[in-house]
Write an enzyme that holds these catalytic residues in place. Structure first.
Site, PDB file in Angstrom:
ATOM      1  CD  GLN A 101      -8.487 -15.792   1.315  1.00  0.00           C
ATOM      2  OE1 GLN A 101      -8.876 -15.816   2.470  1.00  0.00           O
ATOM      3  NE2 GLN A 101      -7.864 -16.827   0.764  1.00  0.00           N
ATOM      4  CG  HIS A 152      -7.667 -10.010   2.246  1.00  0.00           C
ATOM      5  ND1 HIS A 152      -6.984 -11.129   2.639  1.00  0.00           N
ATOM      6  CD2 HIS A 152      -8.933 -10.194   2.647  1.00  0.00           C
ATOM      7  CE1 HIS A 152      -7.819 -11.945   3.284  1.00  0.00           C
ATOM      8  NE2 HIS A 152      -9.005 -11.401   3.283  1.00  0.00           N
ATOM      9  CB  CYS A 185      -3.934  12.962   1.485  1.00  0.00           C
ATOM     10  SG  CYS A 185      -5.103  13.144   0.142  1.00  0.00           S
TER      11      CYS A 185
END
Ligand code: APR
Length: 281
Positions: A101, A152, A185
């Site tokens: 996690q 995660h 981006c």
């Protein structure tokens, strides 16, 4: 025989061993946990880091994200003995996968460090990373890579929300610390931390792979997690439902203690190196 020795016996004879880790494995490296007395959620609120806020209030989101990043990863933190013990188990072919996690990237760094050390001390054979014949009859090959699933995500990276392009997070956080939003981006999309934000779903493919690894496991180790955050926290139950030996190594009680065969209340930096030694015996 103490509980850790019993757990080592189960791991040594298991065909498929899977480790699941939480913030407790990185605590000895100086990375704060979330729910201990000095945890992250004593200083921040989950609501500051929702996907909705990322979209509706990017300035406020990135301001707070810089503070969180400093709080969690400010000092130069390194993998600790527990990360290295799991990486050694991987190198010995004793660990099919690590499901974490944590977003600190320490498992990946530990695996690199352990692999470099082994390369420096042994003659490098071509294809050493690929499965080799099982030399000691324990049903497991040696030298195979251990899968690492960062459930995660990884806070050391950012990702474009449109094209998915990933970049290292450092320059983005340096800009954000000066109050500037990340650059857009090349595709025109915006960058977000490459982590699962509150209000976002875990990538389906990652979750499905994690669930199938838990189902396939013969030994499932839950390490340094309070096991309260779903859907990851149900993985020990998934493993137990297919008769895996479930071992929990954690300083405090967890809601999954009832399905564990072995619960070991010990600091990870004591328990895991000893477990690795016992399994390698
Ligand atoms: N050795 C063993 N266990 C430890 C150690 C240690 N040195 N230090 C802490 N622990 C244990 C604590 O007792 C606690 O039960 O690790 C556990 C950490 O629990 P949490 O802080 O809840 O962290 P985690 O389980 O990883 O949280 C899951 O919640 O908010 C989300 O995204 C966040 O990934 C995180 C998720």
């Amino acid at each position: 025989m103490d509980d850790l020795e019993r757990l080592a016996d189960e791991v040594r004879t298991a065909e498929t061993v899977v480790a699941f880790t939480g913030a407790g494995i990185s605590a000895p490296s100086g990375v704060p946990t979330f729910r201990d007395d000095d945890g992250v959620w004593e200083k921040f609120d989950e609501g500051q880091f929702t996907y909705g806020r990322f979209r509706s209030d990017p300035e406020g989101f990135w301001d707070d994200r810089v503070d969180l990043q400093r709080e969690m990863f400010g000092d130069d933190y390194e993998p600790n003995a527990a990360h290295r013990a799991l990486a050694e188990m991987g190198l010995d072919g004793d660990l099919e996968a690590i499901l974490t996690q944590n977003t600190d990237g320490l498992h990946g760094r530990a695996a690199e460090a352990v692999r470099d050390e082994s390369r420096r001390t042994e003659e490098v054979h071509d294809g050493a990373e690929s499965a080799v014949e099982d030399g000691d009859g324990d049903g497991r090959t040696n030298g195979t890579d251990t899968a690492l699933l960062e459930l995660h995500g990884n806070a050391q990276r950012v990702r474009c929300t449109d094209c998915g392009k990933r970049r290292t997070a450092d320059p983005i956080f340096e800009r954000a610390a000066d109050g500037a939003l990340p650059p857009t981006c090349e595709c025109g999309g915006v960058f977000k931390p490459d982590v699962v934000l509150f209000g976002e779903q875990l990538p389906r493919a990652v979750l499905q792979r994690a669930r199938s690894l838990a189902r396939e496991s013969d030994a499932f180790l839950a390490i340094g997690s309070s096991l309260v955050v779903e859907p990851a926290a149900s993985l020990p139950r998934v493993a137990a439902s297919t008769d895996a030996t479930v071992g929990i190594i954690n300083l405090e009680e967890t809601p999954c203690d009832d399905v564990a065969d072995i619960v070991y209340r010990e600091d990870v930096t004591e328990a895991l190196p000893r477990l690795q030694d016992l399994v390698a015996e």
